[in-house]
Design an enzyme around this catalytic site. Structure first.
Site, PDB file in Angstrom:
ATOM      1  N   HIS A 160      26.444 -15.867 -30.148  1.00  0.00           N
ATOM      2  CA  HIS A 160      25.481 -14.997 -29.508  1.00  0.00           C
ATOM      3  C   HIS A 160      24.897 -14.125 -30.634  1.00  0.00           C
ATOM      4  O   HIS A 160      25.534 -13.953 -31.663  1.00  0.00           O
ATOM      5  CB  HIS A 160      26.357 -14.196 -28.541  1.00  0.00           C
ATOM      6  CG  HIS A 160      25.718 -13.119 -27.774  1.00  0.00           C
ATOM      7  ND1 HIS A 160      25.404 -11.904 -28.322  1.00  0.00           N
ATOM      8  CD2 HIS A 160      25.383 -13.060 -26.470  1.00  0.00           C
ATOM      9  CE1 HIS A 160      24.893 -11.135 -27.386  1.00  0.00           C
ATOM     10  NE2 HIS A 160      24.869 -11.816 -26.255  1.00  0.00           N
TER      11      HIS A 160
ATOM     12  N   HIS B 128      27.291 -11.550 -31.992  1.00  0.00           N
ATOM     13  CA  HIS B 128      28.309 -12.044 -32.933  1.00  0.00           C
ATOM     14  C   HIS B 128      27.707 -12.191 -34.328  1.00  0.00           C
ATOM     15  O   HIS B 128      28.320 -11.861 -35.335  1.00  0.00           O
ATOM     16  CB  HIS B 128      28.817 -13.431 -32.514  1.00  0.00           C
ATOM     17  CG  HIS B 128      29.394 -13.493 -31.141  1.00  0.00           C
ATOM     18  ND1 HIS B 128      29.178 -14.546 -30.287  1.00  0.00           N
ATOM     19  CD2 HIS B 128      30.186 -12.625 -30.466  1.00  0.00           C
ATOM     20  CE1 HIS B 128      29.802 -14.340 -29.147  1.00  0.00           C
ATOM     21  NE2 HIS B 128      30.419 -13.167 -29.232  1.00  0.00           N
TER      22      HIS B 128
ATOM     23  N   CYS C 112      40.502  -8.078 -15.071  1.00  0.00           N
ATOM     24  CA  CYS C 112      39.154  -8.640 -15.147  1.00  0.00           C
ATOM     25  C   CYS C 112      39.157  -9.744 -16.186  1.00  0.00           C
ATOM     26  O   CYS C 112      39.381  -9.485 -17.379  1.00  0.00           O
ATOM     27  CB  CYS C 112      38.115  -7.574 -15.526  1.00  0.00           C
ATOM     28  SG  CYS C 112      36.498  -8.339 -15.834  1.00  0.00           S
TER      29      CYS C 112
ATOM     30  N   CYS D 236      36.535  -9.410 -19.043  1.00  0.00           N
ATOM     31  CA  CYS D 236      36.929  -8.462 -20.098  1.00  0.00           C
ATOM     32  C   CYS D 236      38.241  -8.882 -20.745  1.00  0.00           C
ATOM     33  O   CYS D 236      38.606  -8.331 -21.782  1.00  0.00           O
ATOM     34  CB  CYS D 236      37.129  -7.054 -19.543  1.00  0.00           C
ATOM     35  SG  CYS D 236      35.679  -6.283 -18.845  1.00  0.00           S
TER      36      CYS D 236
ATOM     37  N   CYS E 218      33.681  -5.108 -11.598  1.00  0.00           N
ATOM     38  CA  CYS E 218      33.640  -4.726 -13.010  1.00  0.00           C
ATOM     39  C   CYS E 218      32.185  -4.480 -13.382  1.00  0.00           C
ATOM     40  O   CYS E 218      31.335  -5.345 -13.169  1.00  0.00           O
ATOM     41  CB  CYS E 218      34.224  -5.845 -13.865  1.00  0.00           C
ATOM     42  SG  CYS E 218      33.713  -5.713 -15.587  1.00  0.00           S
TER      43      CYS E 218
ATOM     44  N   HIS F  77      30.776  -7.253 -15.803  1.00  0.00           N
ATOM     45  CA  HIS F  77      30.655  -8.652 -15.383  1.00  0.00           C
ATOM     46  C   HIS F  77      30.194  -8.832 -13.937  1.00  0.00           C
ATOM     47  O   HIS F  77      29.949  -9.958 -13.513  1.00  0.00           O
ATOM     48  CB  HIS F  77      31.989  -9.381 -15.617  1.00  0.00           C
ATOM     49  CG  HIS F  77      32.352  -9.416 -17.073  1.00  0.00           C
ATOM     50  ND1 HIS F  77      33.141  -8.464 -17.658  1.00  0.00           N
ATOM     51  CD2 HIS F  77      31.963 -10.258 -18.055  1.00  0.00           C
ATOM     52  CE1 HIS F  77      33.239  -8.723 -18.956  1.00  0.00           C
ATOM     53  NE2 HIS F  77      32.543  -9.794 -19.224  1.00  0.00           N
TER      54      HIS F  77
ATOM     55  N   LYS G 116      20.189  -5.601 -21.096  1.00  0.00           N
ATOM     56  CA  LYS G 116      21.356  -6.351 -21.508  1.00  0.00           C
ATOM     57  C   LYS G 116      21.017  -7.839 -21.397  1.00  0.00           C
ATOM     58  O   LYS G 116      20.370  -8.257 -20.433  1.00  0.00           O
ATOM     59  CB  LYS G 116      22.504  -5.993 -20.541  1.00  0.00           C
ATOM     60  CG  LYS G 116      23.834  -6.485 -21.020  1.00  0.00           C
ATOM     61  CD  LYS G 116      24.940  -6.139 -20.057  1.00  0.00           C
ATOM     62  CE  LYS G 116      26.072  -7.101 -20.386  1.00  0.00           C
ATOM     63  NZ  LYS G 116      27.269  -6.922 -19.680  1.00  0.00           N
TER      64      LYS G 116
ATOM     65  N   LYS H 275      22.062 -14.554 -18.799  1.00  0.00           N
ATOM     66  CA  LYS H 275      21.473 -15.858 -18.483  1.00  0.00           C
ATOM     67  C   LYS H 275      20.611 -15.771 -17.234  1.00  0.00           C
ATOM     68  O   LYS H 275      19.556 -16.388 -17.153  1.00  0.00           O
ATOM     69  CB  LYS H 275      22.588 -16.892 -18.281  1.00  0.00           C
ATOM     70  CG  LYS H 275      23.234 -17.257 -19.600  1.00  0.00           C
ATOM     71  CD  LYS H 275      23.900 -18.631 -19.541  1.00  0.00           C
ATOM     72  CE  LYS H 275      24.599 -18.930 -20.844  1.00  0.00           C
ATOM     73  NZ  LYS H 275      26.048 -18.806 -20.785  1.00  0.00           N
TER      74      LYS H 275
HETATM   75  N1  MSP Z   1      37.627 -11.835 -28.641  1.00  0.00           N
HETATM   76  C1  MSP Z   1      37.333 -10.465 -28.538  1.00  0.00           C
HETATM   77  C2  MSP Z   1      37.564  -9.746 -29.864  1.00  0.00           C
HETATM   78  C3  MSP Z   1      38.960  -9.861 -30.394  1.00  0.00           C
HETATM   79  S1  MSP Z   1      39.139  -9.040 -31.921  1.00  0.00           S
HETATM   80  C4  MSP Z   1      40.775  -9.053 -32.223  1.00  0.00           C
HETATM   81  C5  MSP Z   1      35.888 -10.257 -28.106  1.00  0.00           C
HETATM   82  N2  MSP Z   1      35.064 -11.292 -28.272  1.00  0.00           N
HETATM   83  S2  MSP Z   1      33.520 -11.306 -27.848  1.00  0.00           S
HETATM   84  O1  MSP Z   1      33.052 -12.628 -28.160  1.00  0.00           O
HETATM   85  O2  MSP Z   1      33.371 -10.874 -26.506  1.00  0.00           O
HETATM   86  O3  MSP Z   1      32.788 -10.256 -28.746  1.00  0.00           O
HETATM   87  C6  MSP Z   1      32.856 -10.343 -30.152  1.00  0.00           C
HETATM   88  C7  MSP Z   1      32.038  -9.235 -30.809  1.00  0.00           C
HETATM   89  O4  MSP Z   1      30.667  -9.411 -30.484  1.00  0.00           O
HETATM   90  C8  MSP Z   1      32.441  -7.838 -30.326  1.00  0.00           C
HETATM   91  O5  MSP Z   1      32.532  -6.944 -31.410  1.00  0.00           O
HETATM   92  C9  MSP Z   1      31.301  -7.458 -29.416  1.00  0.00           C
HETATM   93  O6  MSP Z   1      31.060  -6.079 -29.374  1.00  0.00           O
HETATM   94  C10 MSP Z   1      30.140  -8.164 -30.106  1.00  0.00           C
HETATM   95  N3  MSP Z   1      29.021  -8.334 -29.197  1.00  0.00           N
HETATM   96  C11 MSP Z   1      28.957  -9.081 -28.064  1.00  0.00           C
HETATM   97  N4  MSP Z   1      27.729  -8.894 -27.486  1.00  0.00           N
HETATM   98  C12 MSP Z   1      26.999  -8.024 -28.232  1.00  0.00           C
HETATM   99  C13 MSP Z   1      25.665  -7.585 -28.237  1.00  0.00           C
HETATM  100  N5  MSP Z   1      24.801  -7.871 -27.270  1.00  0.00           N
HETATM  101  N6  MSP Z   1      25.255  -6.865 -29.298  1.00  0.00           N
HETATM  102  C14 MSP Z   1      26.052  -6.613 -30.385  1.00  0.00           C
HETATM  103  N7  MSP Z   1      27.300  -7.013 -30.399  1.00  0.00           N
HETATM  104  C15 MSP Z   1      27.891  -7.494 -29.244  1.00  0.00           C
HETATM  105  O7  MSP Z   1      35.555  -9.174 -27.663  1.00  0.00           O
END
Ligand code: MSP
Length: 517
Positions: free
Chosen positions: A20, A23, A129, A132, A146, A149, A300, A303
């Site tokens: 995403h 990430h 949840c 989360c 939640c 979600h 936000k 999809k």
């Molecule tokens: N798997 C856990 C993290 C475990 S760390 C020991 C997780 N994964 S996640 O895929 O949901 O999110 C990974 C990272 O992407 C998080 O830091 C999260 O904040 C970031 N992001 C997810 N969506 C985001 C945005 N829309 N914008 C910026 N970062 C965001 O949480």
């Protein structure tokens, strides 16, 4: 003197879909910091990876009628490839389903907590949840759902292992207050500190194997599977060999100098993780850098709204450097920021096509045309030029090489100060300020006219411009590594040890660095 070490991590993304843009942004921030630290002589270890356990992942795989292992294998590979395609300079990519790289560390950590008397069995009755992957309470919900979600959490009643989080609450709070764990920005520090006023309860740390079969079995009791966050947080040390025979990386790099995370997972990193480390008698991370969220068209991404930004599309259409440049110039490292197509193109044209691309192209063209690409520093003309240059840079009359003063006394100190504080957009402001100054320098001196009157002076002007561009390539290298290298190779600069230019042997651009869009 031994090199100073620097250990930086990203969070590990759930391997349940392609990466995403959030990430990818997080990976970018960590990469920029890692590259900056390497440029400054640090021995950097940069860890990234994927989180592959938990209910959400196993259910998604099931819904796709795929084995969970092959599902996470595919997604982890997509993540790794994407990070490679955007030139992330990670040192290691950890996967939590890796039984050799990750499981021994996660289990060893559990055993440490258990040996400290901080793991106990009890009945858990409450809500969970899946989105989360977190235990929630009624007060976390909006209309019974939640808020993140939009789904009602599941009711759980089962015998679990618990971790004595409450025992460490005061200690963790004190470490955050004193900045021993430095949370950046300050607003996030305050946010986490306010959490302590509500009181901290112990946390369920495992679930019955029958409920979540996909995960790491609890050491000594395979009827229970570790809670996904307990397993996931351990990645920061398991990846360094903690709990494995060869723990030399752990001995060298732990503690983390900075964990880069998003605002939604602050609680896990600033409360649970330090408590686990205290329980295990391990050193605490020094800094936690908390970035905001990227929104799309002010909302936000989702999809159902259909406003999800696909980072792959941008890289394919505009190139990885264009995406990196947009992140660097337009996404705040601390606040929420909006990603729109129009903003992206505007930023591309202003910063790349009309900014750095245009400046480099003009200067290389003039050097090629007037001097066949070969120019050398001429001390006499340098002194002559001084007054005018000082007008351009707006600084007092100070002895020194033209432009040097402005660059060394104004631009570089500001750049480094921002970089050290992870103020990445402000750091890049100093780069584009210098680009504008150099554009102004061309406007002021009009080398294209001057060349007919005074060739020596024109040469000195071009040397100064090329020198300015070479400084820009150094400042840019953490952000746009490929562009920086490309420009450096076109400049063919020779420098004295203190960075003063001696000569340039330039090549002309065959095609524009960044064509206008
Ligand atoms: N798997 C856990 C993290 C475990 S760390 C020991 C997780 N994964 S996640 O895929 O949901 O999110 C990974 C990272 O992407 C998080 O830091 C999260 O904040 C970031 N992001 C997810 N969506 C985001 C945005 N829309 N914008 C910026 N970062 C965001 O949480």
């Amino acid at each position: 003197m031994p090199q100073k070490k620097f250990y930086i991590t990203t969070s590990i993304a759930y391997a349940n879909a392609a990466p995403h843009v959030g990430h990818v942004y997080e990976e970018f921030i960590a990469d920029v910091i890692a590259r900056y630290k390497r440029n400054n002589g640090f021995d950097v270890f940069f860890l990234t990876g994927t989180d592959e356990h938990g209910t959400k992942i196993s259910r998604t795989a099931e819904s796709k009628k795929q084995s969970v292992q092959s599902f996470v294998d595919e997604n982890a590979e997509t993540f790794r490839k994407f990070y490679d395609s955007m030139d992330s300079s990670y040192s290691s990519f950890i996967r939590t389903s890796d039984k050799e790289a990750h499981w021994p560390g996660a289990k060893a950590l559990w055993e440490k907590l258990s040996a400290s008397g901080d793991i106990y069995k009890s009945k858990y009755t409450g809500l969970y949840c899946v989105g989360c992957e977190a235990y929630v309470t009624e007060k976390d919900l909006v209309d019974g759902k939640c808020p993140h979600h939009g789904v009602a959490p599941e009711k759980i009643e089962e015998e679990n292992y618990f971790f004595k989080l409450s025992k460490y609450a005061d200690a963790v709070k004190a470490k955050i207050e004193s900045n021993e764990i430095h949370i950046i920005p300050e607003t996030r520090k305050n946010e986490i500190l306010s959490l302590f006023t509500e009181g901290i309860s112990d946390v369920s740390f495992s679930r019955p194997e029958g409920q979540i079969p996909w995960g790491i079995p609890v050491p000594g009791d395979p009827s229970q599977i570790m809670y996904v966050w307990c397993d996931a947080l351990a990645n920061y040390i398991s990846a360094l060999g903690y709990g494995r025979e060869d723990s030399s990386l752990f001995d060298t790099y732990w503690p983390a100098d900075v964990h880069v995370i998003g605002k939604d997972i602050l609680r896990f990193h600033a409360l649970l993780w330090p408590a686990m480390l205290l329980s295990a008698g391990l050193a605490l991370p020094r800094e936690i850098l908390v970035h905001g969220f990227i929104t799309s068209e002010g909302k936000k991404m989702s999809k159902s709204i259909g406003n999800v930004v696909d980072p792959k599309e941008y890289v394919e259409k505009h190139g990885k450097e264009a995406l990196r440049s947009f992140f660097a110039r337009d996404i705040s490292p601390f606040e929420d920021s909006d990603f729109t197509d129009a903003k992206f193109l505007e930023s591309y044209n202003a910063n790349l096509a009309n900014g750095i691309g245009n400046l480099v192209s003009r200067v290389l063209k003039m050097t090629g045309q007037y001097f066949e690409g070969k120019v050398v520093m001429n001390q006499d003309v340098e002194v002559l030029l001084k007054r005018k240059i000082e007008t351009v840079s707006g600084v007092e009359d100070t002895p020194g090489v033209p432009l040097n003063y402005y660059i060394n006394e104004e631009i570089l100190p500001a750049y480094h100060e921002h970089m050290e504080k992870y103020e990445l957009t402000k750091a890049t402001d100093t780069i584009w300020t210098l680009i504008k100054r150099l554009d102004g320098y061309i406007t002021d001196y009009e080398p294209y006219k001057l060349v007919k009157i005074d060739k020596a002076k024109t040469e000195a002007i071009l040397v100064n411009l090329l020198y300015g561009i070479s400084v820009i390539t150094n400042m840019l290298s953490p952000f746009l590594p490929e562009t920086s290298e490309k420009i450096k190779s076109l400049l063919g600069g020779q420098f004295e040890e203190n960075g003063t230019p001696i000569s340039f042997s330039t090549k002309e651009l065959e095609t524009p660095l960044f064509p206008r869009k």
